[in-house]
Design a protein around this motif. Sequence first.
Motif, short mmCIF file in Angstrom:
data_model
loop_
_atom_site.label_atom_id
_atom_site.label_comp_id
_atom_site.label_asym_id
_atom_site.label_seq_id
_atom_site.Cartn_x
_atom_site.Cartn_y
_atom_site.Cartn_z
N VAL A 3 33.52 1.24 9.77
CA VAL A 3 33.57 -0.13 9.65
C VAL A 3 35.34 -0.15 11.03
O VAL A 3 34.41 -1.26 11.41
N LEU A 54 31.65 -7.34 4.97
CA LEU A 54 32.02 -6.37 4.85
C LEU A 54 31.81 -5.82 2.83
O LEU A 54 31.28 -7.03 2.24
N VAL A 91 32.61 0.85 1.48
CA VAL A 91 32.71 0.47 2.24
C VAL A 91 31.43 0.81 2.60
O VAL A 91 31.09 1.87 3.47
N MET A 146 28.62 -2.10 5.34
CA MET A 146 27.66 -3.43 6.63
C MET A 146 26.60 -3.77 5.42
O MET A 146 26.25 -3.39 6.36
N HIS A 188 26.14 2.10 6.33
CA HIS A 188 26.49 2.76 5.99
C HIS A 188 26.98 4.19 6.27
O HIS A 188 25.98 4.97 6.43
#
Length: 349
Positions: free
Chosen positions: A260, A296, A310, A312, A321
């Motif tokens: 990210v 996110l 996390v 996207m 991810h």
Amino acid sequence: MSAAIAVIGMILVPIIALVGIVVLDGNAKAVETGGAGGLRNVPVEFQPWILRADAACPEPEMTPALLASQLWTESKFKTSKEEATSYANAQGPAQFVPETWATWGHDDDGNGDTSPWDIGDAVMAQGRFMCSLLKQAKASGYGGDPRGLALAGYNAGWGAVEQYRGVPPQSFARGETYSYVHDILTDLPRFQGPGLLEVSGSGSGPDALRRAVARAGTPYSWGGGGPDGPSTGFCDGTNGYLNGQCSANSTVGFDCSSLVQYAYWPTTKLPRTASEQYGATSDRGVSRDALQPGDLLFWSHGGSGSIYHVAMYAGDGNVLHAPRTGRVVELQSLNSAMPQGDYFGATRP
């Protein structure tokens, strides 16, 4: 087939180039799988390893389709000893003889066994060998497509390429190497699929998502990666291990938050960890029914202080991810990417 004779070919015994041929069922077919990060017509068990082998090679001539087409020519994606052993003792889907395997084979799948029969081990060794040959081909000064030179080196040994200062002609070894190179390059379109994800729109979110999608297939490496791209990571006593062995310190890749960070950098300079990224963007929360590409998404074991992952948002209910050790940067359904009960919320950087 080809790697089986690479060592022998280096001492220039042309006729031996034939010994790597594997007799296969002419009706063998690869599984039609649609697009997977630029691949099609590749069995699902091969896809992540091909993408990983491609991502590990910095040479731009290396592509997933090139590796897939080569595997098809070598073994038709066969993995059994009955179907993928040549009479020269070339073994496995990438057709390595023991001498060549000793140089290029590693326990890439982390199962404790370095084997040319393991798909992960075989494909990664194929990728390393081809990557080295591509580099050698470009440095050689010989004319022609570097991919053809590398394939010829894989099939007949680099010595044969040096002898002819290029791909050996049809008169060499009854045309085996010449046909090998021709068939693989001709078949490339058969294995070239659409990109993993076509991202439309403009703005920081779609732009970041496009940047991240370009890294599909990159291995997961705990603590690895950053604004400049993938790198080796580290093990912390709990994370970074595969089958009891530290994998992160020898794996060039991303973890979830470094992917990210890389995607948004330098336009938006997000902090390093998932928890910090949530803290930096939590004032711009997004409901699940209003998600847009590049948003996110966070998962937690309980509260903002326990965020552990996390991803996207990639549109159509999917996320992009880096899931965990042993996996690669990939596209998954939001509903199955992580435990649904751990979903914490989404933000827009």
